[in-house]
Design a protein around this motif. Structure first.
Motif, short mmCIF file in Angstrom:
data_model
loop_
_atom_site.label_atom_id
_atom_site.label_comp_id
_atom_site.label_asym_id
_atom_site.label_seq_id
_atom_site.Cartn_x
_atom_site.Cartn_y
_atom_site.Cartn_z
N ARG A 30 6.24 18.62 30.68
CA ARG A 30 7.45 17.80 30.63
C ARG A 30 7.62 17.27 29.21
NH1 ARG A 30 7.88 13.52 35.19
NH2 ARG A 30 10.08 14.11 35.13
N ARG A 31 8.69 16.52 29.01
CA ARG A 31 8.90 15.89 27.70
C ARG A 31 8.63 14.40 27.85
NH1 ARG A 31 10.44 19.32 23.39
NH2 ARG A 31 11.17 21.26 24.34
N PHE A 32 7.80 13.90 26.96
CA PHE A 32 7.49 12.47 26.93
C PHE A 32 8.27 11.85 25.79
CE2 PHE A 32 5.14 8.98 25.03
CZ PHE A 32 4.87 8.17 26.13
N LEU A 33 9.03 10.80 26.10
CA LEU A 33 9.84 10.12 25.09
C LEU A 33 9.36 8.69 24.96
CD1 LEU A 33 11.71 12.38 26.51
CD2 LEU A 33 13.64 11.01 25.69
N ALA A 34 9.29 8.18 23.73
CA ALA A 34 8.92 6.78 23.52
C ALA A 34 9.73 6.24 22.34
CB ALA A 34 7.43 6.64 23.24
N ASN A 35 10.11 4.98 22.43
CA ASN A 35 10.83 4.37 21.32
C ASN A 35 9.93 3.40 20.55
OD1 ASN A 35 10.82 1.98 22.80
ND2 ASN A 35 12.90 2.31 23.60
N ASP A 36 10.48 2.76 19.53
CA ASP A 36 9.67 1.90 18.66
C ASP A 36 9.17 0.65 19.36
OD1 ASP A 36 9.86 3.58 16.50
OD2 ASP A 36 11.65 2.63 15.70
N ALA A 37 9.77 0.32 20.50
CA ALA A 37 9.30 -0.84 21.26
C ALA A 37 8.19 -0.45 22.24
CB ALA A 37 10.46 -1.47 22.03
N GLY A 38 7.88 0.85 22.31
CA GLY A 38 6.81 1.31 23.18
C GLY A 38 7.29 1.69 24.57
N GLN A 39 8.58 1.54 24.85
CA GLN A 39 9.08 1.95 26.16
C GLN A 39 9.12 3.47 26.21
OE1 GLN A 39 12.55 -0.77 25.78
NE2 GLN A 39 12.08 -1.24 27.92
N TYR A 40 8.85 4.03 27.40
CA TYR A 40 8.70 5.47 27.49
C TYR A 40 9.33 6.00 28.76
CZ TYR A 40 5.09 4.69 31.00
OH TYR A 40 4.42 4.32 32.14
N CYS A 41 9.56 7.31 28.79
CA CYS A 41 9.94 7.97 30.04
C CYS A 41 9.59 9.45 29.93
CB CYS A 41 11.42 7.77 30.37
SG CYS A 41 12.53 8.57 29.23
N PHE A 42 9.48 10.09 31.09
CA PHE A 42 9.23 11.53 31.16
C PHE A 42 10.51 12.21 31.62
CE2 PHE A 42 4.99 9.73 31.62
CZ PHE A 42 4.19 10.62 30.90
N LEU A 43 10.83 13.34 30.97
CA LEU A 43 11.99 14.12 31.39
C LEU A 43 11.57 15.57 31.58
CD1 LEU A 43 14.91 12.96 29.02
CD2 LEU A 43 14.40 12.15 31.33
N ASP A 44 12.23 16.26 32.53
CA ASP A 44 12.07 17.72 32.60
C ASP A 44 12.81 18.33 31.41
OD1 ASP A 44 10.63 17.52 34.93
OD2 ASP A 44 12.44 17.53 36.18
N SER A 45 12.43 19.55 31.06
CA SER A 45 13.05 20.18 29.88
C SER A 45 14.57 20.29 30.00
CB SER A 45 12.43 21.56 29.63
OG SER A 45 11.17 21.40 29.08
#
Lengths: 498, 126
Positions: A31-46
């Motif tokens: 999957r794709r792991f996304l994170a921003n500068d505040a440390g919040q994250y989420c996983f997305l399918d391609s």
């Protein structure tokens, strides 16, 4: 008047109904792991990731709402999400306030142990050569009170610092005297193997609220092998010392650290059991440092990164089971990382910061008056490499030491936002940089991430924590939150925060 | 000796070949990469992430194409997998650069706002 900023449409792809906000991404288990500068994250399918990028992600999809809530996209005025992100980033970087909080006094280099992995100790009776003098201690206190930090920790290290207990007594009393005018919040910590503790020392520690930190590497067979004394009684002395300190200072008056050597690798369960048996509610699974005698004895004590990671996973699995059976036990490194992953708060852990905690968070005053950016810098110096010597307490001013070229170079080399291999890493907010370890292991302060043990270790541990947290075991989620919140699992609300 | 193997990806026009070595495994592969599509920065960044596994050498092929020679440091896994992972990394890096281009001004504004007492985010900016 000249326009300061681009209009909102500049940031959105043509025809898009939302604006992308800054984030980093990586592949993670398909999957794709996304994170921003505040440390919040989420996983997305391609496919979701692709539609996110091309601006066609459906407003009705669950991913859309999660991405919006966590500030990966915005479909309203930008001012609100930008302000929220700025606030969270400021909170995450709150460790930058209070320059410099930890001041380590190496009151002697002498020691009664000859540990295989120790970087700095000397088994010697030569007090004049290896003990810190009162004059040097006074100059160190000048720096403590010159630093702007309001909350300060003064830590005593060695060698075995109790071999120069009279200087510890002097520094504590002198710091308290000076602080009557300054009004800082001062905490004292004594790092000791406890072999020399006695009633007089315990009385002083109690009177002045000095906390104790000691080493406990595991059961006697491991501890005594790692930490030799002539009578092979280090483990006995440590356990007896822990009991005595608890009686004098209370149960939480002493904490313990373990170092993983090659001998430890096959015994994670026994090491965890040792901490449970002796009433600790925490354990810190630490790899061996790549410095000092640990380098010289690498053939006997060292190991590959993969061996440590296997040890860590086994130990963490066992710690989870221990907690499931009702015993409260926190793994400290996981607690630090989970706090960075699951909350907007800073941890104050200097080894996982950007810029690193060297100088900004901690400074070391060696027995001879030399000041170093970190304990690891001092270890290198004891190996003959004084590259990270900031200056000398008797020769250099506060600004020479804390704002000199060595300090500035270390800060510059430890900003992960500009380091190759870190700048684009989606785990950047959870991690940090250690220019001194880079220098010690790879030859330069910038380091080479694809072959860095620091990077490899943190990358794999962070991934392991994510896999556990997002696995099917709800108890693990509750346990991890209990570590972050520092409360027992039973005290958590039934619902885990999203 | 070279052996052509297929490599399907836009902008990677062909795998030039794999070469046998004295060690008996295919240590070196060569890719022709269109920098007009991927960007030379993405190519360098993708190479960087593989520097634990490979040595790299670039040569200019003409136009926007560069020939990228990858010499494996050790035999670990299939060469086709290595190429596939590299091409995926090339795409990731290209997307990262595109994301940076689209969002770096916002990031600079957020960070500036985070560390200043003044209000930099004016009403009406979006």
């Amino acid at each position: 008047m000249q326009e300061q900023f681009h209009p909102a449409t500049f940031f959105a792809p043509e025809g898009a109904k939302y604006t992308l906000l800054p984030f980093r991404f990586m592949d993670f288990d398909g999957r794709r792991f996304l994170a921003n500068d505040a440390g919040q994250y989420c996983f997305l399918d391609s496919p979701e990731f692709t539609t996110l990028l091309d601006g066609t992600l459906s407003r009705t999809s669950p991913a859309y709402m999660e991405l919006k809530a966590k500030h990966f996209i915005s479909d309203t005025a930008l001012r609100v999400p930008l302000r929220l992100l700025a606030t969270k980033i400021r909170t995450k970087r709150s460790f930058l306030d209070g320059f410099t909080r930890l001041h380590i006094f190496v009151v002697t280099l002498r020691c009664d142990h000859s540990c295989q992995y120790c970087q700095v100790s000397r088994v010697t009776a030569d007090r004049s050569r290896y003990d810190m003098s009162r004059e040097t201690a006074d100059r160190g206190l000048d720096m403590v009170f010159r630093c702007p930090a309001r909350e300060v920790k003064i830590e005593f290290q060695g060698g075995e610092p109790l071999l120069n207990f009279e200087l510890i007594r002097y520094i504590v009393e002198e710091a308290e005297r000076r602080n009557e005018e300054q009004g800082k919040e001062i905490e004292f910590v004594l790092t000791t193997n406890l072999a020399l503790i006695d009633d007089e020392i315990l009385g002083f520690l109690r009177e002045h609220r000095v906390y104790v930190s000691t080493s406990l590497d595991g059961p006697a067979v491991i501890h005594n092998a790692n930490r030799p004394r002539p009578d092979r009684d280090s483990h006995d002395l440590t356990i007896r010392g822990i009991d005595r300190v608890r009686k004098a200072l209370g149960h939480d008056g002493v904490s313990a650290l373990m170092t993983t050597t090659r001998l430890s690798l096959a015994h994670p369960e026994a090491i965890v059991n040792e901490y449970v048996e002796h009433g600790f509610d925490h354990i810190f699974l630490r790899p061996i440092s790549p410095y000092g005698f640990a380098v010289r004895t690498r053939r006997h004590t060292g190991y590959e990164l993969s061996s440590f990671l296997e040890f860590y996973r086994r130990a963490l699995d066992y710690i989870i089971e221990v907690n499931r059976r009702g015993t409260v036990l926190t793994e400290i490194y996981a607690q630090i990382l989970l706090t960075k992953i699951l909350t907007p708060y800073a941890t104050g852990y200097v080894d996982l910061q950007s810029p690193s905690g060297a100088v900004i968070g901690a400074v070391v005053y060696n027995y001879d008056g030399d000041a170093y950016a970190s304990d690891e810098s001092r270890m290198l110096a004891e190996m003959g490499d004084r590259s990270f010597r900031l200056g000398n307490l008797h020769q250099d001013s506060y600004s020479d030491i804390f704002g000199g070229p060595v300090a500035r170079a270390l800060v510059e080399a430890s900003c992960v936002e500009s380091l190759p291999g870190c700048a684009d890493c989606a785990f950047q907010t959870y991690c940090g940089a250690d220019p001194i370890e880079n220098y010690a292991t790879q030859g330069d302060v910038i380091g080479h991430r694809p072959t860095s043990h620091f990077c490899g270790r943190n990358m794999e541990i962070i991934k392991h924590l994510f896999r556990l947290y997002h696995g099917s075991d709800e108890f693990v989620q509750r346990l991890f939150w209990s570590w972050v919140e520092r409360v027992p699992v039973s005290s958590l609300y039934p619902t885990i925060p999203d | 000796m070279s052996t052509a193997v297929p490599c399907a990806a836009d902008g990677i026009s062909a795998l030039v070949g794999t070469f046998s070595s004295d060690e008996g495994f295919n240590r070196e592969v060569a890719l022709s990469v269109n920098t007009g599509l991927y960007g030379i920065d993405a190519v360098f960044q993708a190479c960087y992430t593989f520097t634990d596994r490979c040595f790299f050498h670039f040569s200019h092929k003409g136009g926007e194409d560069v020939v990228l020679s990858m010499r494996r440091k050790r035999e670990d896994g299939d060469v086709d997998d290595l190429i596939g992972e590299f091409v995926n990394e090339l795409i990731n890096q290209r997307v990262r650069i595109d994301l940076f281009r689209r969002t770096h001004l916002l990031r600079e504004m957020i960070v500036a706002q985070a560390f200043t007492e003044a209000d930099l985010l004016k009403p009406g900016m979006g």
